[in-house]
Design a protein around this motif. Structure first.
Motif, PDB file in Angstrom:
ATOM      1  N   TYR A  58       0.753  -1.046  -0.002  1.00 24.99           N
ATOM      2  CA  TYR A  58      -0.222   0.035  -0.008  1.00 24.99           C
ATOM      3  C   TYR A  58       1.037   1.225   0.029  1.00 24.99           C
ATOM      4  CZ  TYR A  58       1.092   0.412   4.858  1.00 24.99           C
ATOM      5  OH  TYR A  58       1.693   0.375   6.129  1.00 24.99           O
ATOM      6  N   LEU A  70      -1.136  -3.548   6.459  1.00 23.68           N
ATOM      7  CA  LEU A  70      -2.393  -3.106   5.815  1.00 23.68           C
ATOM      8  C   LEU A  70      -3.519  -2.487   6.884  1.00 23.68           C
ATOM      9  CD1 LEU A  70      -3.556  -1.777   3.352  1.00 23.68           C
ATOM     10  CD2 LEU A  70      -4.428  -4.138   2.568  1.00 23.68           C
ATOM     11  N   LYS A  74      -4.936   1.145   7.625  1.00 19.85           N
ATOM     12  CA  LYS A  74      -6.016   1.279   7.256  1.00 19.85           C
ATOM     13  C   LYS A  74      -6.648   2.138   8.607  1.00 19.85           C
ATOM     14  CE  LYS A  74      -7.566  -1.356   3.417  1.00 19.85           C
ATOM     15  NZ  LYS A  74      -8.376  -2.262   3.136  1.00 19.85           N
ATOM     16  N   LYS A  75      -6.323   1.547   9.823  1.00 18.34           N
ATOM     17  CA  LYS A  75      -6.908   2.354  10.920  1.00 18.34           C
ATOM     18  C   LYS A  75      -5.976   3.771  11.325  1.00 18.34           C
ATOM     19  CE  LYS A  75      -7.985  -2.099  13.198  1.00 18.34           C
ATOM     20  NZ  LYS A  75      -7.359  -2.951  14.436  1.00 18.34           N
ATOM     21  N   ALA A  78      -5.806   6.918   5.551  1.00 19.72           N
ATOM     22  CA  ALA A  78      -6.221   6.595   4.208  1.00 19.72           C
ATOM     23  C   ALA A  78      -4.862   6.097   3.596  1.00 19.72           C
ATOM     24  CB  ALA A  78      -6.672   7.941   3.450  1.00 19.72           C
ATOM     25  N   VAL A  79      -5.219   4.951   3.041  1.00 21.69           N
ATOM     26  CA  VAL A  79      -4.150   4.363   2.261  1.00 21.69           C
ATOM     27  C   VAL A  79      -4.485   3.913   0.822  1.00 21.69           C
ATOM     28  CG1 VAL A  79      -2.868   3.301   4.425  1.00 21.69           C
ATOM     29  CG2 VAL A  79      -4.772   1.865   3.185  1.00 21.69           C
ATOM     30  N   ALA A  81      -4.377   0.884  -1.341  1.00 16.42           N
ATOM     31  CA  ALA A  81      -3.942  -0.616  -1.083  1.00 16.42           C
ATOM     32  C   ALA A  81      -3.851  -1.239  -2.360  1.00 16.42           C
ATOM     33  CB  ALA A  81      -5.094  -1.360  -0.326  1.00 16.42           C
TER      34      ALA A  81
END
Length: 136
Positions: A58, A70, A74-75, A78-79, A81
């Motif tokens: 990502y 990943l 995400k936590k 924003a990524v 992926a």
């Protein structure tokens, strides 16, 4: 009560039942292909490229490092992926290729069936006999 009867007739028609069976089988087949890609193909591809796990690839969009897994990234924000996208894209390509092959095989089987001449209706035979009798 008339609407329920009409719905029942609609629901048990051949096409609706065929579609329901196709959706259920398609969903199960999709899970099988997903497992093949994630559990068999992607680990082999990762091994070829040096033990990399594509599902955790990502790009962070909020100045965090790429050292997190990943799910943790995400936590944190924003990524993008792209590794997961590549895995899902491979799933789609495999499914599309298999469906193409199935349709191709079915089309070959349809072409291989000998063409049966349509039966001549009895009325047409009678009209031909009358025509031939009038010619004489």
């Amino acid at each position: 009560m008339g609407m329920m009867k009409e719905f029942k007739e609609f629901a048990v028609k051949g096409n609706v039942m065929d579609l329901a069976v196709a959706v259920i089988i398609g969903a199960a087949f999709g899970k099988i292909v997903d497992s093949v890609v994630q559990d068999l193909i992607m680990p082999l591809v990762g091994k070829v490229f040096g033990g990399l796990d594509f599902s955790n690839y990502y790009l962070p969009l909020n100045n965090q490092g790429t050292t997190l897994a990943l799910a943790e990234a995400k936590k944190a924000g924003a990524v993008l992926a792209y590794g997961n996208f590549l895995t899902i894209l491979l799933n789609f390509l495999i499914l599309a290729f298999i469906i193409f092959q199935m349709v191709r095989l079915i089309n070959k089987l349809k072409k291989a069936e000998p063409a049966v001449a349509p039966a001549t209706a009895e009325e047409v035979l009678l009209l031909r006999e009358i025509r031939d009798a009038l010619k004489k």
